[in-house]
Write a protein that holds these residues in place. Sequence first.
Motif, PDB file in Angstrom:
ATOM      1  N   GLU A 171       0.989  -1.169  -0.192  1.00  0.00           N
ATOM      2  CA  GLU A 171      -0.124  -0.295   0.178  1.00  0.00           C
ATOM      3  C   GLU A 171       0.781   1.695   0.202  1.00  0.00           C
ATOM      4  O   GLU A 171       2.165   1.352   0.483  1.00  0.00           O
ATOM      5  N   ALA A 172       0.935   2.327  -0.246  1.00  0.00           N
ATOM      6  CA  ALA A 172       1.443   3.367  -0.167  1.00  0.00           C
ATOM      7  C   ALA A 172       1.712   3.801   0.829  1.00  0.00           C
ATOM      8  O   ALA A 172       2.824   4.446   0.933  1.00  0.00           O
ATOM      9  N   GLU A 269      -1.687   3.436  -8.124  1.00  0.00           N
ATOM     10  CA  GLU A 269      -2.121   4.274  -6.375  1.00  0.00           C
ATOM     11  C   GLU A 269      -1.388   4.984  -5.452  1.00  0.00           C
ATOM     12  O   GLU A 269      -0.759   5.875  -5.372  1.00  0.00           O
ATOM     13  N   ILE A 270       0.199   3.883  -5.351  1.00  0.00           N
ATOM     14  CA  ILE A 270       0.977   4.629  -4.906  1.00  0.00           C
ATOM     15  C   ILE A 270       1.552   6.239  -5.485  1.00  0.00           C
ATOM     16  O   ILE A 270       2.046   6.799  -4.246  1.00  0.00           O
ATOM     17  N   LYS A 273      -1.153   9.212  -4.687  1.00  0.00           N
ATOM     18  CA  LYS A 273      -1.055   8.942  -3.857  1.00  0.00           C
ATOM     19  C   LYS A 273       0.228   9.910  -2.742  1.00  0.00           C
ATOM     20  O   LYS A 273       0.212  10.651  -1.744  1.00  0.00           O
ATOM     21  N   HIS A 274       1.229   9.999  -3.556  1.00  0.00           N
ATOM     22  CA  HIS A 274       2.824  10.287  -2.806  1.00  0.00           C
ATOM     23  C   HIS A 274       2.111  11.633  -3.879  1.00  0.00           C
ATOM     24  O   HIS A 274       3.948  12.356  -3.569  1.00  0.00           O
TER      25      HIS A 274
END
Length: 517
Positions: A171-172, A269-270, A273-274
């Motif tokens: 996950e992120a 997604e990672i 989100k960053h």
Amino acid sequence: MRNSIQYDRGEERRGEERRGEERRGYALCALAGVLFSLYYVTNAFMVFLFFLAVLELAVTLWINARFGLRSIEEIVLTLALPITGVNPRLVLSLSKRVLSSFLITGIYVCLLLWSSREREAERSVAYLGLLVFSPALFLGVNAYYGRRLGLFSKSRHEYTSLYEERYRRVEAEDVVFDAKNNVILILAESLEETFNDEELFGKKIMPGLFSLREKNLSFYGYKQVSGTSATISAMTAYLFGLPLFLPFDINRYGFFSDLFLPSAGSLLEILEKHGYDVFFFAGYDTNFAGGKNIFNTHLKRPNIRDLPYFKEQSRGVPLELRGWGMPDFKLFEAVKRHFSSMKERPFFAIIKTSDTHAPEGGFFERLISEEWGDYRDSLAESDWIVSDFVRWTQEQDFAANTTVIVLGDHLAMTSKVGGISMPDDREIYNVFINPASTFNIDKINKNTQRRAYAAFDLAPTLLESAGGKLPEGRYGLGTSLFRSHLSTLLETKGERYYNTEAQKKSVLYQSFFFPRV
């Protein structure tokens, strides 16, 4: 009176006999009609079988001639995924094979009719030949290519624990970025190490790209394995750390929806989100093979710059279109304009080339002097275009904190280049320029220039080249190549083991096709 009664009874019996004869006559007529219909239905069915066999043979030979005999998963992908935006030359070429199948079948039927036009014996022989030859040809073609493609492999009906044991979902919040480099990932169509083989071709076909590796990082030993041999499956491996196999009962898994592996985690997604802006540039319609769905499914802010986008931005001014869409040199011109106006947010940009799509490629602007008059010219021109773009990125203000990566998406889909047979042992090209990884690059260059790895190992490698640090150095089925102390799946289990196990059924893998609850 008695005579009259006897006469009436006789007439009644004769009437019954006549009606019985009529019923038998009707029954015989009906039977003759059924047999007659069955005769023609059987003939029609045998002709249809003959047509199917000829069509299968023609299409398989076409695939073999243009791309080399492919695996069954590639054929399933080709048949199942959207073909919007496909190169019209391929459609025309394949259409000719389909029409030729109709023509051959028509000639076959005419010969049968001609051979049986007079004598009953000849008619019987022709009918028997049709009855035996058509199913024999159909079964023979299917058995031969089914065996070569592994369609009858027992492993396709077995279950594996490969994914349950090796898959790592990250996950992120589990990823720490020591730095946030911009990343420009160039997915070069059909770019492989073989094009640097001077002994095979007499000279290096793509000297510019191969010279980039002299001053930069490259991981040798990149093998094309099962489930990663097409552009869409390579992108799946690069972004999800997974191969792509479509189940035969594909509708059950919802793959025809707009969702692409909705339950599988991805780098997209990672990165988002960053704080990364993620872009996908392509000169063709990315609806082809469902590529657009990857970004629409896994990004809240998808930035897709493909042929429909560029057409819309042209505001009615005709674009220069060839083959798959915009020529690569036009695509890179558009990308340069985009990067010149980039904001401060870090970006992860994927640029997909298409001019070198085998077997013929495209040769458009004569940016180099034509030397061969075949597919090699497309490769040489692509070498000039991509190398020039890489040089351009090094001259920009963002160069110091930008990682440029050039990856082949898969091996060239052809068994010959310029009439020269390609070797069996082929590897895919890669180079990493200015990676942000905090691992010792000099040590990596010295100790791990040659490794046994596959496309899914590049998923964690791409993330760590941007500056992210994975808790275990693994993502999906992949192992970061920056972690020289960690073994890849191919190094641990071997290529043959992976190719066998990956195609088996898996409850975990099949769950990726369903939205998460």
